[in-house]
Design a protein around this motif. Structure first.
Motif, PDB file in Angstrom:
ATOM      1  N   VAL A 276       0.836  -1.208   0.000  1.00  0.00           N
ATOM      2  CA  VAL A 276       0.000   0.000   0.000  1.00  0.00           C
ATOM      3  C   VAL A 276       0.867   1.252   0.000  1.00  0.00           C
ATOM      4  O   VAL A 276       0.578   2.235  -0.704  1.00  0.00           O
TER       5      VAL A 276
ATOM      6  N   LYS B 258     -10.649   3.567  -2.284  1.00  0.00           N
ATOM      7  CA  LYS B 258     -10.937   2.505  -3.255  1.00  0.00           C
ATOM      8  C   LYS B 258      -9.646   1.845  -3.743  1.00  0.00           C
ATOM      9  O   LYS B 258      -9.591   0.622  -3.925  1.00  0.00           O
ATOM     10  N   LEU B 259      -8.605   2.659  -3.950  1.00  0.00           N
ATOM     11  CA  LEU B 259      -7.329   2.083  -4.360  1.00  0.00           C
ATOM     12  C   LEU B 259      -6.758   1.148  -3.300  1.00  0.00           C
ATOM     13  O   LEU B 259      -6.258   0.051  -3.587  1.00  0.00           O
ATOM     14  N   VAL B 260      -6.867   1.569  -2.057  1.00  0.00           N
ATOM     15  CA  VAL B 260      -6.332   0.753  -0.967  1.00  0.00           C
ATOM     16  C   VAL B 260      -7.136  -0.527  -0.808  1.00  0.00           C
ATOM     17  O   VAL B 260      -6.579  -1.611  -0.569  1.00  0.00           O
TER      18      VAL B 260
ATOM     19  N   GLY C 229      -8.665  -2.197  -3.077  1.00  0.00           N
ATOM     20  CA  GLY C 229      -8.293  -3.134  -4.131  1.00  0.00           C
ATOM     21  C   GLY C 229      -6.893  -3.691  -3.959  1.00  0.00           C
ATOM     22  O   GLY C 229      -6.638  -4.870  -4.239  1.00  0.00           O
ATOM     23  N   ALA C 230      -5.967  -2.867  -3.468  1.00  0.00           N
ATOM     24  CA  ALA C 230      -4.582  -3.326  -3.328  1.00  0.00           C
ATOM     25  C   ALA C 230      -4.403  -4.278  -2.154  1.00  0.00           C
ATOM     26  O   ALA C 230      -3.599  -5.217  -2.217  1.00  0.00           O
TER      27      ALA C 230
ATOM     28  N   VAL D 163       1.441   7.700  -6.163  1.00  0.00           N
ATOM     29  CA  VAL D 163       0.320   8.616  -6.412  1.00  0.00           C
ATOM     30  C   VAL D 163       0.559   9.974  -5.774  1.00  0.00           C
ATOM     31  O   VAL D 163       0.359  11.031  -6.400  1.00  0.00           O
TER      32      VAL D 163
ATOM     33  N   MET E  23       2.265   1.995  -3.429  1.00  0.00           N
ATOM     34  CA  MET E  23       1.259   2.553  -4.321  1.00  0.00           C
ATOM     35  C   MET E  23       0.996   4.024  -4.003  1.00  0.00           C
ATOM     36  O   MET E  23       0.914   4.873  -4.905  1.00  0.00           O
TER      37      MET E  23
ATOM     38  N   SER F 111     -11.231   8.206  -3.459  1.00  0.00           N
ATOM     39  CA  SER F 111     -10.430   7.546  -4.489  1.00  0.00           C
ATOM     40  C   SER F 111      -9.275   6.772  -3.857  1.00  0.00           C
ATOM     41  O   SER F 111      -8.970   5.635  -4.253  1.00  0.00           O
ATOM     42  N   ILE F 112      -8.630   7.392  -2.870  1.00  0.00           N
ATOM     43  CA  ILE F 112      -7.544   6.705  -2.177  1.00  0.00           C
ATOM     44  C   ILE F 112      -8.072   5.455  -1.477  1.00  0.00           C
ATOM     45  O   ILE F 112      -7.439   4.388  -1.487  1.00  0.00           O
TER      46      ILE F 112
END
Length: 544
Positions: A244, A377-379, A381-382, A251, A247, A374-375
């Protein structure tokens, strides 16, 4: 000896004789340095390449093998505290064969070789115990073959078989492992050991295998920090946090976010049984039953086809019908349909994730154009977040403190300056050392070159040695009293020895006369030195 070589030898000898004490000292020191350096380089070049003959040896085996090498006259080196023996590369194969013929190294774990010692009169207990010892030895030998494992010991606890399944005691195993040096077994290696032992023993589960290191750390088993069937909580948290964080650094930029992962892992294994039912479509009934009821209107009823069979097997009612009364028939059908039943058995291993929480703090100055959702959702998924399982992701946008960053920058700048200064000192030291060596070599060559150069006298024609005509000299000097000089001045010199002349007389004469007088004085005072000097002149005149 050839004339050219003899002339060179005489020239070198003459050059060495003309050295001063300082030049000879420097030449000897330089020659000694060259000899020592050349000898060291030659010793390094001719040194054989050593390769391991045996590794992870016991002290007894190492002593026996070194004794064998002494007897064969083979050089060797010891490494790893005497547990590894190194020999020259060309002697590895032959010495291994000789050691094998001598039964070295001996195997501490005999394995299935123990079964060869059993006799025909062995009891059932002896057979069972010997087989268990053989199995333990084979497992220990296999584990010792892994990289980083120096010594291994396996103990099996195999209970007696019983016909009562409710009283069945599970089989357990314990593994003791000592690693070589400061090596540590990883999670994958511990899992490999537990599965290896469990797969080799009947009715043994990986969760019943305990692995213990030499320092007393429980690597696998009940109460261990990490299970062999799953990664430990610490390992999983570190892996997820690193993923995480990498990633977010891409970003938001490095230093603009921080991630903390907390995971709960189950320590117990379990089984879950699930049953489900479904109605099949267009499936025939398993069985079907039909029934009929007759109502004749008189309050009586008959079920089914009652009465006496008439012609053609047709039932005829025994009772007479009531005039003016009506009758009715009632029919019922019973069907037993099939039902699909599904039974699922799921094994839940130890080490599975039960819940995880991920907390993320983001620098407010780096969130331009990026929302917290947005952050999140990225986390999710990761990190593989499962909301149904109870996982939680918390994202907060906060202004970061600059105090720590300022101090960190100052520390980094200070460390960078110290590193730069240290590198400069190393470069200057190396440069001065090289310069000193080069300067010493230059001075040595300069001294040797200066010493080898002889002062060649200017060629002066002094004429034949028997008689010469000398030009007029200074008239103020009277040379009539010296034999060999006639005419009251510098006339024709008659043959005969010229006696020693005073300094004022030599100073008044031309160069040719002074040279001849100097030669005569030198030959009269030191004939041997004059002869050596003339011999060296004659050698120099010879063509090389």
């Amino acid at each position: 000896m050839p004339p050219a070589l003899l002339a060179t030898l005489h020239r070198v000898t003459h050059t060495l004789r003309e050295f001063t004490v300082g030049q000879r000292t420097i030449a000897i020191i330089g020659l000694a340095v060259l000899l020592v350096g050349g000898g060291g380089l030659a010793a390094w070049l001719v040194q054989p390449s050593y390769s391991p003959l045996f590794t992870s040896l016991s002290s007894t085996d190492a002593a026996s093998i070194t004794t064998l090498l002494h007897a064969d006259g083979v050089p060797y080196q010891l490494a790893d505290g005497g547990n590894t023996i190194l020999v020259p590369q060309q002697d590895v194969d032959s010495e291994r064969l000789k050691a094998a013929s001598a039964g070295l190294p001996s195997l501490s774990n005999d394995g299935y070789g123990l079964l060869n010692t059993l006799g025909v009169t062995a009891s059932a207990f002896q057979q069972t115990t010997t087989y268990q010892r053989a199995l333990q030895g084979e497992l220990a030998t296999t584990i010792e073959a892994m990289n980083g494992v120096e010594t291994a010991s396996v103990k099996l606890a195999i209970p007696d078989q019983t016909v009562f399944t409710s009283e069945q005691v599970p089989t357990t195993a314990s593994v003791f492992v000592r690693t070589s040096g400061n090596a540590a077994l990883g999670t994958s290696q511990v899992a490999a050991i537990t599965h290896l032992v469990a797969a080799s023993v009947n009715n043994l589960k990986p969760t019943d295998v305990s692995v213990v290191s030499a320092d007393g750390t429980l690597l696998s088993g009940a109460g261990a920090a990490g299970s062999s069937d799953g990664a430990s909580a610490t390992t999983y948290e570190a892996h997820t946090q690193a993923s995480v964080q990498a990633m977010l650094d891409q970003v938001l930029g490095a230093g603009n976010s921080t991630v903390v992962v907390s995971a709960d892992l189950s320590k117990d294994s379990a089984q879950r049984v699930t049953q489900s039912y479904a109605v099949p479509t267009n499936a025939p009934a398993l069985n079907e039953q039909n029934s009929a009821t007759v109502d004749n209107g008189s309050g009586g009823s008959s079920t089914g086809a009652t009465g006496v069979l008439g012609p053609d097997n047709i039932a005829v009612p025994t009772g007479a019908a009531t005039p003016g009364a009506s009758s009715s028939w009632t029919t019922s059908t019973t069907k037993n349909n099939a039902i699909d039943q599904t039974t699922e058995t799921t094994t839940i291993p130890a080490g599975s994730i039960t819940r995880q929480t991920i907390s993320i703090a983001i620098n407010k100055a780096a969130t331009s154009g990026i929302s917290a959702s947005s952050i999140q959702k990225l986390v999710e998924g990761a990190a593989g977040v499962n909301v149904k399982r109870g996982d939680l992701v918390a994202v907060q946008v906060l202004p970061f403190s600059k105090t720590g960053s300022t101090e960190a920058k100052a520390a980094i700048a200070s460390q960078s300056g110290a590193d730069t200064q240290q590198n400069i000192v190393k470069i200057v030291t190396t440069g001065l050392t090289v310069l000193g060596v080069l300067l010493g070599l230059f001075l040595l060559l300069r001294f040797l070159s200066a010493a080898s150069k002889r002062r060649e006298p200017s060629p002066i024609d002094i004429g034949p040695l028997d008689a010469r005509t000398l030009p007029d000299a200074d008239p103020s000097v009277d040379l009539s009293e010296y034999p060999g000089i006639t005419g009251g001045g510098l006339g024709a010199m008659t043959p005969g020895p010229v006696g020693p002349l005073p300094l004022e007389a030599l100073a008044a004469q031309p160069e040719a006369f002074r040279v001849r007088a100097s030669i005569d004085r030198l030959s009269a005072s030191d004939p041997q030195r004059t002869a050596e000097y003339l011999r060296s002149l004659m050698d120099d005149k010879q063509p090389a």
